[in-house]
Design a protein around this motif. Sequence first.
Motif, short mmCIF file in Angstrom:
data_model
loop_
_atom_site.label_atom_id
_atom_site.label_comp_id
_atom_site.label_asym_id
_atom_site.label_seq_id
_atom_site.Cartn_x
_atom_site.Cartn_y
_atom_site.Cartn_z
N GLU A 131 3.06 16.90 37.33
CA GLU A 131 2.82 16.24 36.05
C GLU A 131 2.25 17.23 35.04
N THR A 132 1.32 18.06 35.53
CA THR A 132 0.69 19.04 34.64
C THR A 132 1.71 20.05 34.13
N LEU A 133 2.59 20.48 35.03
CA LEU A 133 3.59 21.46 34.63
C LEU A 133 4.58 20.88 33.63
N GLY A 134 4.75 19.57 33.69
CA GLY A 134 5.56 18.89 32.69
C GLY A 134 7.05 18.98 32.94
N GLU A 135 7.77 18.24 32.14
CA GLU A 135 9.23 18.21 32.25
C GLU A 135 9.79 19.56 31.83
N PRO A 136 10.90 19.97 32.45
CA PRO A 136 11.53 21.20 31.99
C PRO A 136 12.01 21.03 30.55
N GLY A 137 11.78 22.02 29.73
CA GLY A 137 12.18 21.90 28.33
C GLY A 137 13.60 22.36 28.12
N ARG A 138 14.32 21.68 27.26
CA ARG A 138 15.66 22.13 26.87
C ARG A 138 15.55 22.80 25.51
N LEU A 139 16.48 23.66 25.22
CA LEU A 139 16.48 24.30 23.91
C LEU A 139 16.91 23.29 22.86
N ASN A 140 16.18 23.30 21.76
CA ASN A 140 16.52 22.39 20.67
C ASN A 140 17.40 23.14 19.68
N GLY A 175 0.48 23.05 25.52
CA GLY A 175 1.15 21.76 25.53
C GLY A 175 2.64 21.85 25.32
N VAL A 176 3.18 23.07 25.23
CA VAL A 176 4.63 23.19 25.06
C VAL A 176 5.31 23.34 26.41
N PRO A 177 6.57 22.91 26.52
CA PRO A 177 7.24 22.95 27.82
C PRO A 177 7.64 24.36 28.26
N ILE A 178 7.71 24.51 29.58
CA ILE A 178 8.28 25.72 30.16
C ILE A 178 9.79 25.53 30.12
N LYS A 179 10.52 26.48 29.56
CA LYS A 179 11.96 26.27 29.39
C LYS A 179 12.82 27.02 30.40
N PHE A 180 12.46 28.26 30.70
CA PHE A 180 13.27 29.01 31.66
C PHE A 180 12.41 29.92 32.52
N LYS A 184 19.36 41.39 37.02
CA LYS A 184 20.69 41.20 36.47
C LYS A 184 20.64 40.26 35.27
N LEU A 185 21.61 40.39 34.39
CA LEU A 185 21.53 39.65 33.13
C LEU A 185 21.88 38.17 33.28
N ASP A 186 22.34 37.76 34.47
CA ASP A 186 22.56 36.32 34.64
C ASP A 186 21.38 35.68 35.39
N ALA A 187 20.32 36.45 35.59
CA ALA A 187 19.18 35.92 36.36
C ALA A 187 18.20 35.19 35.44
N LEU A 188 18.66 34.08 34.89
CA LEU A 188 17.80 33.22 34.07
C LEU A 188 18.07 31.80 34.54
N GLU A 189 17.00 31.11 34.97
CA GLU A 189 17.21 29.80 35.59
C GLU A 189 16.45 28.73 34.85
N PRO A 190 16.95 27.50 34.91
CA PRO A 190 16.16 26.40 34.38
C PRO A 190 14.89 26.24 35.21
N PHE A 191 13.88 25.66 34.62
CA PHE A 191 12.60 25.51 35.29
C PHE A 191 12.55 24.17 36.02
N HIS A 192 12.09 24.20 37.28
CA HIS A 192 11.91 22.97 38.06
C HIS A 192 10.43 22.81 38.39
N PRO A 193 9.76 21.84 37.78
CA PRO A 193 8.32 21.71 38.00
C PRO A 193 7.94 21.54 39.47
N ASP A 194 8.75 20.81 40.23
CA ASP A 194 8.39 20.57 41.63
C ASP A 194 8.38 21.87 42.43
N ARG A 195 9.34 22.73 42.13
CA ARG A 195 9.40 23.98 42.89
C ARG A 195 8.25 24.90 42.53
N LEU A 196 7.97 25.00 41.24
CA LEU A 196 6.88 25.88 40.83
C LEU A 196 5.55 25.34 41.39
#
Lengths: 305, 442
Positions: B84-93, B265-270, B276-288
């Motif tokens: 809950e503290t880590l919050g929902e993964p943020g999407r780019l606006n 208070g801002v979301p973690i987005k990635f 490697k340049l494709d090594a960017l992942e969406p954030f999963h609060p449960d895993r972190l």
Amino acid sequence: MTSLRKGLARTRQSFFGRIAQAFGATEIDEDTWDDVEALLIQADVGVPTTLRLMERLKERVRRDGITRQDQLTEALKDELRKLLTEPTPLNLSGRELSVMLIAGVNGSGKTTTIGKIAYRMRLNNRKVIIAAGDTFRAAAIDQLKLWGERAGVPVIAGLPNSDPAAVVYDAISAARARHAEVLIVDTAGRLHSNFNLMAELVKVRDVLRKVIPDAPHETLLVLDGTTGQNALTQAKKFQEAIDVTGVVVTKLDSTAKGGMLFAIQQELGLPIHYVGIGESVYDLVFFNPAKFVDSLFENGDEDEE
Amino acid sequence: MFESLSDRLQDVFEQLGRKGKLTEEDVNTALREVRMALLEADVNLKVTKDFISRVRERAIGAEVQKSLKPSQQVIKIVHEELIETLGEPGRLNLSGPAPRVIMLVGLQGSGKTTTAAKLALMLRRDGRRPWLIACDTYRPAAVDQLVTLAKQINMPYYEEGVSAPPPDIAVRGLAAAREAGATVVLIDTAGRLQIDEAMMAELEAIRDRTQPAEILLVADAMTGQEAVRIADGFNQHVGLTGLILTKVDGDARGGAAISMREVTGVPIKFLATGEKLDALEPFHPDRLASRILGMGDVLTLIERAEQAFDERQAAELQRKLLKNQFTLEDFLSQLQQVKRMGPIGQILDLLPGMGRLRQQVNIDNEDAQRQLKKVEAIIYSMTPQERRNPKLLNASRKRRVAQGSGTSVEDINALLKQFREMQRLMKMIGKGRMPNLPGMFR
């Protein structure tokens, strides 16, 4: 979240209010111990070292009959200083060519540090050559060459993505041909947990050894001063892989305190040689244990903490 | 390595014994351990204190579910609160008139330039037309670095060297990108300390003149207690809209993420997870959350296994299993799949409860890697016929293989024994006598 922000602001006041008191002439109570713990933890000293220090301090309070908080501060500083040793001079003279290998995780400040060290050596009239061993990161070679220009020190480089071991080999030949006294070898940043990249680093070291059997004469690990407890793991892993001989800690011009150095020196016995404190070529100072300990007790910026 | 929280709590509750409800004493004892675990994971002290008091409120008097031990019940509450503290993964606006501006800010060495290229690549894969703008005129060769990366992935970019003020470059770059039909523009800024007023003012100028939809703080996952001050400083000055954690492929617990999330208070987005340049992942609060608590990360493991394991090969393997045609060649390719998942020790770290096992057996990554190499060498030294039918390997063939692979006949015998074991196991799985290993054989 706003409540947390307010909460933080509150802690700022009360924390410093209490610390000011704590290090004034008031009596020692439970709050004092909380403050000592907060001071150490927030400086990234780490849980095990903090607990050990608190225990020792409590024992001293009993043994020496310390009753006032200003005495306690002195005792704490004393205990902290005991965990640090004065750095030994770098082992980079007394032979034809001395080699210094520089390693660290990505973004810790290796290239910048090399520029600063090279500049410092050149001011001391030493003939220095730098090997551009980071052939991986985009434009790392250009970055090092610019630092070489600033420091007035030649940089030996290969092509991007070439074998770093080959670059190192060429650099030794160049250093010998030009009668250089010190060769500083830059390496690509790598996470200590990446097996293949650590193996590559070992290979660079082994190539050095093949040409100069007792090289590298110094192997410095560059640590980011804002790093937390992982710094100790980093230092362990690099030491295991390439026998690190000393540490440079960077970015201590920030509000970070660099408290993980205590654990690193205690557990690994590694001397800390330099501290990086800015972006210019002069912003590198020798590590001074007493000053470093004092800095833990400084508030830093007015509205920080 | 840190002892995992689940191991620690198990020890605590073994002493306390089993009860139906969590008493205040249980909770306080457990929370002392939780506090240590969070501090060791670099969660800020103040943030830790707030977190602990929230958990205490939830935990005292909570029923211990029948299926759980008290230690597990506490972990469950801690884990949930952490998620809950880590919050929902943020999407780019990125809605609104194109081009939308994303500005990347952060300390020196946090990984802004590399992350800019990674984000651009990800956005292009999502069907957008990104441009990169090089506004780091301070760090030597930073512009070259961004240009080199842009060229590597064939991404349009704007740069004008290092002599103009960064806000001017940003404005001209934005205009050029708009002209060329870009839909997203990524501004790479120089690394700076949050206490450097002049440099922070420069960021404000870039922001005011380009009106970014997103201002993302790029922060090193290994950051210590300082994380709160860094995130707060940047947020106060420029107003962040999200966080990107970098170097997550290291072994830091990543507690800095909680600190930064709490203070801004801002979301973690990635999460940036590799070179490697494709090594960017969406954030999963449960895993972190699991990682911060040192509870392993089965989900990550499963996903990694899935990525490493080629779908087609999996289908082919399954067919062979059913027909009992599993050969040494398949064995080799299996080993290579496992190898791609990462060092053995690292895989073990991802499994809950393995922390203790790992201490006991002290698995040596290098040794495991050496073993794998040896096996590879042996199999490569065999003829294709031998690989398909190991029974062909008589004493003289074994000697030849040993010589060819730089090993001994004993090594080969050991490998063949291991292979027969595996064949037997495979047969059982093939016949459905064992549950499918997640992500391995589908």
